[in-house]
Every structure is written in structure tokens, then in C-alpha cells.
Design an enzyme around this catalytic site. Sequence first.
Site, PDB file in Angstrom:
ATOM      1  N   CYS A 163     -19.210-115.263 -15.842  1.00  0.00           N
ATOM      2  CA  CYS A 163     -18.172-116.300 -15.922  1.00  0.00           C
ATOM      3  C   CYS A 163     -17.678-116.667 -14.533  1.00  0.00           C
ATOM      4  O   CYS A 163     -17.383-117.819 -14.253  1.00  0.00           O
ATOM      5  CB  CYS A 163     -17.017-115.824 -16.790  1.00  0.00           C
ATOM      6  SG  CYS A 163     -16.259-114.305 -16.203  1.00  0.00           S
TER       7      CYS A 163
ATOM      8  N   ASN B 144     -22.818-110.944 -21.896  1.00  0.00           N
ATOM      9  CA  ASN B 144     -23.180-110.608 -20.511  1.00  0.00           C
ATOM     10  C   ASN B 144     -22.629-109.281 -20.014  1.00  0.00           C
ATOM     11  O   ASN B 144     -23.194-108.666 -19.121  1.00  0.00           O
ATOM     12  CB  ASN B 144     -22.838-111.758 -19.547  1.00  0.00           C
ATOM     13  CG  ASN B 144     -21.387-112.151 -19.588  1.00  0.00           C
ATOM     14  OD1 ASN B 144     -20.620-111.706 -20.441  1.00  0.00           O
ATOM     15  ND2 ASN B 144     -20.993-112.994 -18.654  1.00  0.00           N
TER      16      ASN B 144
ATOM     17  N   GLU C  85     -10.636-115.301 -22.496  1.00  0.00           N
ATOM     18  CA  GLU C  85     -11.316-115.405 -21.196  1.00  0.00           C
ATOM     19  C   GLU C  85     -12.536-116.274 -21.455  1.00  0.00           C
ATOM     20  O   GLU C  85     -13.454-115.842 -22.152  1.00  0.00           O
ATOM     21  CB  GLU C  85     -11.828-114.040 -20.723  1.00  0.00           C
ATOM     22  CG  GLU C  85     -10.789-113.011 -20.429  1.00  0.00           C
ATOM     23  CD  GLU C  85     -11.459-111.725 -19.915  1.00  0.00           C
ATOM     24  OE1 GLU C  85     -11.696-111.628 -18.703  1.00  0.00           O
ATOM     25  OE2 GLU C  85     -11.735-110.844 -20.718  1.00  0.00           O
TER      26      GLU C  85
HETATM   27  P1  NAP Z   1     -20.278-117.179 -26.974  1.00  0.00           P
HETATM   28  O1  NAP Z   1     -21.492-117.769 -27.530  1.00  0.00           O
HETATM   29  O2  NAP Z   1     -19.014-117.958 -27.000  1.00  0.00           O
HETATM   30  O3  NAP Z   1     -20.083-115.777 -27.742  1.00  0.00           O
HETATM   31  C1  NAP Z   1     -19.062-114.882 -27.401  1.00  0.00           C
HETATM   32  C2  NAP Z   1     -18.807-113.947 -28.563  1.00  0.00           C
HETATM   33  O4  NAP Z   1     -18.276-114.709 -29.652  1.00  0.00           O
HETATM   34  C3  NAP Z   1     -20.051-113.256 -29.112  1.00  0.00           C
HETATM   35  O5  NAP Z   1     -19.706-111.960 -29.531  1.00  0.00           O
HETATM   36  C4  NAP Z   1     -20.411-114.118 -30.296  1.00  0.00           C
HETATM   37  O6  NAP Z   1     -21.161-113.436 -31.283  1.00  0.00           O
HETATM   38  C5  NAP Z   1     -19.042-114.461 -30.817  1.00  0.00           C
HETATM   39  N1  NAP Z   1     -18.990-115.647 -31.663  1.00  0.00           N
HETATM   40  C6  NAP Z   1     -19.880-116.659 -31.770  1.00  0.00           C
HETATM   41  N2  NAP Z   1     -19.443-117.569 -32.667  1.00  0.00           N
HETATM   42  C7  NAP Z   1     -18.249-117.135 -33.126  1.00  0.00           C
HETATM   43  C8  NAP Z   1     -17.300-117.636 -34.056  1.00  0.00           C
HETATM   44  N3  NAP Z   1     -17.476-118.765 -34.707  1.00  0.00           N
HETATM   45  N4  NAP Z   1     -16.180-116.922 -34.275  1.00  0.00           N
HETATM   46  C9  NAP Z   1     -15.955-115.765 -33.633  1.00  0.00           C
HETATM   47  N5  NAP Z   1     -16.828-115.227 -32.738  1.00  0.00           N
HETATM   48  C10 NAP Z   1     -17.952-115.915 -32.486  1.00  0.00           C
HETATM   49  O7  NAP Z   1     -20.481-116.755 -25.442  1.00  0.00           O
HETATM   50  P2  NAP Z   1     -21.706-115.961 -24.803  1.00  0.00           P
HETATM   51  O8  NAP Z   1     -22.883-116.867 -24.750  1.00  0.00           O
HETATM   52  O9  NAP Z   1     -21.843-114.624 -25.434  1.00  0.00           O
HETATM   53  O10 NAP Z   1     -21.156-115.715 -23.318  1.00  0.00           O
HETATM   54  C11 NAP Z   1     -21.270-116.673 -22.327  1.00  0.00           C
HETATM   55  C12 NAP Z   1     -19.971-117.401 -22.108  1.00  0.00           C
HETATM   56  O11 NAP Z   1     -18.915-116.459 -21.925  1.00  0.00           O
HETATM   57  C13 NAP Z   1     -19.965-118.249 -20.843  1.00  0.00           C
HETATM   58  O12 NAP Z   1     -19.353-119.496 -21.117  1.00  0.00           O
HETATM   59  C14 NAP Z   1     -19.116-117.449 -19.867  1.00  0.00           C
HETATM   60  O13 NAP Z   1     -18.513-118.210 -18.863  1.00  0.00           O
HETATM   61  C15 NAP Z   1     -18.144-116.826 -20.791  1.00  0.00           C
HETATM   62  N6  NAP Z   1     -17.575-115.619 -20.194  1.00  0.00           N
HETATM   63  C16 NAP Z   1     -16.289-115.671 -19.757  1.00  0.00           C
HETATM   64  C17 NAP Z   1     -15.740-114.580 -19.129  1.00  0.00           C
HETATM   65  C18 NAP Z   1     -14.338-114.630 -18.621  1.00  0.00           C
HETATM   66  O14 NAP Z   1     -13.809-113.570 -18.366  1.00  0.00           O
HETATM   67  N7  NAP Z   1     -13.724-115.777 -18.446  1.00  0.00           N
HETATM   68  C19 NAP Z   1     -16.491-113.407 -18.961  1.00  0.00           C
HETATM   69  C20 NAP Z   1     -17.791-113.393 -19.441  1.00  0.00           C
HETATM   70  C21 NAP Z   1     -18.325-114.510 -20.057  1.00  0.00           C
HETATM   71  P3  NAP Z   1     -22.767-113.668 -31.401  1.00  0.00           P
HETATM   72  O15 NAP Z   1     -23.334-113.068 -30.172  1.00  0.00           O
HETATM   73  O16 NAP Z   1     -23.109-112.954 -32.643  1.00  0.00           O
HETATM   74  O17 NAP Z   1     -22.978-115.149 -31.495  1.00  0.00           O
END
Ligand code: NAP
Length: 494
Positions: free
Chosen positions: A295, A165, A261
Site C-alpha cells: 500500500c 500482501n 487502511e
Molecule cells: P481486497 O481485494 O480489497 O481484499 C482485502 C480483504 O478483503 C481480503 O481478505 C478479501 O478476501 C476481503 N474481501 C473481499 N471482498 C470482500 C467483501 N465484499 N466484504 C468483506 N471482505 C472482502 O484487497 P487485496 O487485493 O487483498 O489487497 C490489495 C489492496 O490492499 C491494495 O489496494 C492496497 O493498497 C491495499 N492495502 C492497504 C494497506 C494500508 O495499510 N493502507 C496495506 C496493505 C494493502 P478475499 O481474499 O477472499 O477476496
Amino acid sequence: MTTTGETNTAPPTSRYRLAGHWREARPEQELKVLSPVDGSAVGSVHEFTVAEVDEVFAAARRARGAWAARPLTERTGLLHRFADLLAQNADPIARVLTMEIAKPCNDAKDEVVRSADYIRHTAEDALRLVGETQFSDAFPGQARNKLAIAHRVPVGTVLAIPPFNYPVNLAVSKIAPALATGNAVVLKPPSHGALSALMMCELAYQVGIPPTVLQAVTGRGSRIGDHLVTHAGVDLITFTGSSGTGTALARKAGMVPLLLELGGKDPAIVLDDADVEAAAADIVSGAFAYSGQRCTAVKRVLVTRVVADDLVAAIVRRTARLTVGDPRDNARITPLVDPEAAAEAERMTKDAEAAGAVVVHGGGREGNLMRPTVVDHVTEDMDLAWVEPFAPVLPVIRVGSAAEAVRLANRSEYGLQAAVFTCDIDMAIQLAARLDVGTVQVNGRTARGPDHFPFLGTKASGMGTQGVRPSIEAMTRVKSLVVNLREKDLGGRT
Ligand code: NAP
């Protein structure tokens, strides 16, 4: 459109960088980046193999000593030049960002400009990182014969994993503090957002940041994620993403410091005496900016029954004004990056409706384009009250008192932020003290910025504190030097 100082940032798809050197891309290792806007191919990136990841960490290990040995002002000077070049290239990067992740074009540009500001702020603040000294006689029974000099040193190699995002901003908020403090960085960009992240890295190389000190490893997290997070070459992991991925990563990573995060289900608590119109404005922008894929989006409203009808009417009025469509036209609600998120949000909405909730606005979707949806009379037995949708769906839960709002807020597995709307400052402060979250916003929407504020989550929302100063500190560890002092005869009176 080209702005002054814009450079050729487009990442070549026929080659990729490995350990600082260009390699020819192989078709079998190509990962296409498809646009959530129209399904078109925005570009492609190389899917790194396990052996290549090993080469990346070896190169980082070789490069980081010389990087850490460079004067701090040299490293921060490079970061300032990187920030300038990034700002000058905000337009081309924003155009790619808009197609890669369907972010409204103005917001995409804001993300790049905000990232340049973050780099500059970090480069300035890193200069002010100082240690501390202590004499031994401050502890009982000790003479004044030891002097401890505690200073901060880089951790080594930082693995940075941002989510889709904010692929530029949440990469920069990891890269800048790590580089400023003398670390090497291995960046694993999200698969949606990888092209804009690679464009950003090329700008870093153009100003002289070595391509072995900052390296990008592209490919699906599901394929190379485990190898990355368990790699012996990693000294710290800074990850932003879902609580599911973050928790699994924490279990696998072992004895490596973690900054996480993660997800949230941020409540906006609206009390009897709140300014209802102002609260509604904040709630609507908080819930629906970037179609709820933030998030810190407002992900539920907890409103006292006295003002609930007025608040819901004001929210619906404002939600109806949101434009829905193409991010290139700067529509406020755009197609979701994850089509499953749209389907899941629709399912939760329908389930809630079947159980007695009332959809007062929106409700439907076409593919991954979900209309902004407000669901009133949501109750504790519905998924919508607890699950993070990552979509433009806002549940409203009516409560009898501030105490009930606190109970429901704290029942969540998440603890990122909460907003409290009231004109009674005593009530706001006492309520905030009872909310188990990282940050409470009084009379304002939940939000991460400004980026130098401390940012953290409790429970399933994360681990460690970020910001500018906290991130700089997190990328370093304390090293203590103890000088044992011997009595010396100075050879005369002083
Ligand atoms: P995600 O699916 O958890 O992916 C986050 C990152 O992790 C991506 O770069 C992803 O790569 C990578 N990833 C996936 N599987 C992995 C694994 N097994 N080992 C290591 N890395 C891996 O999250 P998203 O859909 O991108 O983002 C949405 C989520 O992020 C929401 O839950 C949101 O609340 C959270 N978020 C939190 C914050 C905060 O500051 N608290 C800020 C923004 C977003 P790929 O894209 O290649 O799968």
C-alpha cells in the site's frame, strides 16, 4: 529446515475449526489455494457457510465475557507466549507464505518475525493503558460534588479482515490489540494467505488463547464478505485492503466503528537540491519491494526538471540490478498474486507509451511475472499518473516547481503517504504542511513501519489511526463512571 522450538503448525485440510471444535471438511466446501509461483496447490481451506458464520459469532459472544474478565497481565502473558512461538515457527510459516503469495523467502520470514515483535510491543503497551479522572467544578457553575472516572473497556467482537500482501503481519496488527484489551476476534483471512494465517492461529491456541476468543472464518470475500460485515454480532470492523472493497464495506456496515487502511498512490517528490543518488536508492526500494504490491509503495515520482535526467538515470541503473524470478530464490521481483494486476499494469504502461510517455526500463511480462518497469515523461492525462497499479511499475512525472508537485500530489483521490527529498529542511516542513496525506517522509521512502508509529490515510486511503497505541485505543471505548459525592460529617476536626 527446522528451528529450535518449531512445532507442527501445518493446518489439516481434512478438518476445520468451527466455534472452537474440529469438524470434518466437505469436498463441496473446499477452497483450493493455488500458488502464484507455479500454479501448484499449496493447500486448501474450508469455505464457511452463512449458517456457520452465525455459529462463529454466537461462540464469540459466549466466550468474550470470560476473556475480558481475565486479569490484563494474564491476557498479555499469553500474547508474549504466542509471540515467542510465532518467532520459533518463522521458517515453516514463511515457507507457506512464499508459495501462497510469492513473497521473497527472506521477506516472508521478516514478516513473521516482525509480527512477533508487534505482538510483544502491543502486550507491553496494553499494560500502560490508563483512564482519567475529573472533578465537576472545572465546568462553570458546578460544585465539586461529582467525580468522573473514565476508563477503557473492550468493544466486544472485532471483525478483522487483512489483505493478501501481509496476511500474517496485517492480521496480527489487528488481533493483538483486540485480544490484549479483552475483545473476541473473528479473523477473515485473505484467500491468498489463508493457510499462513491459519498456521498462526493454531500457534495462538497452543499457548492457551481460547479457540472461541480467536476464530478464523475462511472463504472468498466475494461470497461471505457481506454476511460478515453486516452481521449483528460485529462491534468493530478493522479492514485493510483496496479502496473499492473498503468503501463498499463502509456503506454496508452501518453504525459500527470502522478502521480502514486502504489503497494509495504515494508520490516521491524530488526537488532541485536533493541528494539524487540517495533519493534514487529509496525510490527503487520503495517502488519495487514485493514487486510493488505494498500500500505504501512509491507509486509515482514527481521530480523537478533540473534534476530529472540525473534522477531517472540513477533509478534505471538501480532497477536494472533487481533480480526477477522465483521467490524461493529470494528474487526481488516475483510473480504477482493477482494476474489481472499484471495485465492492467501492462495496459496502463502501453497506453501511456502510446500517449507520449517513454518506457526507460522493463515494460513486458510473462503471465503474472512483470519485469520492473520505469516510465518517464508521464503526464496528467494518463491513467498511470492516478491509478494504483499494485505491480512493479513506476511512473515519473516531471514538474516545473515544488508548487506543481504539491498540486499533483493532492489531486490524487488517495492520501496515504508522500516522500519529500530535499536538503532544505524549511522547504521540507512547508511542503509537508501542504500535502494532504497521513504521513510525510522527509528524505526516506514511504513505508508503514516501524509498526508503533501512527499509521493512517486521508481521503480514499482510509479512516482511523493504527499503530500500537492508536490500535489499542481503537479496540476499546471509553466508559465513564460518575460518582456523586455527598457532604459527610467526619465527626471532628481534621
Ligand atoms: P481486497 O481485494 O480489497 O481484499 C482485502 C480483504 O478483503 C481480503 O481478505 C478479501 O478476501 C476481503 N474481501 C473481499 N471482498 C470482500 C467483501 N465484499 N466484504 C468483506 N471482505 C472482502 O484487497 P487485496 O487485493 O487483498 O489487497 C490489495 C489492496 O490492499 C491494495 O489496494 C492496497 O493498497 C491495499 N492495502 C492497504 C494497506 C494500508 O495499510 N493502507 C496495506 C496493505 C494493502 P478475499 O481474499 O477472499 O477476496
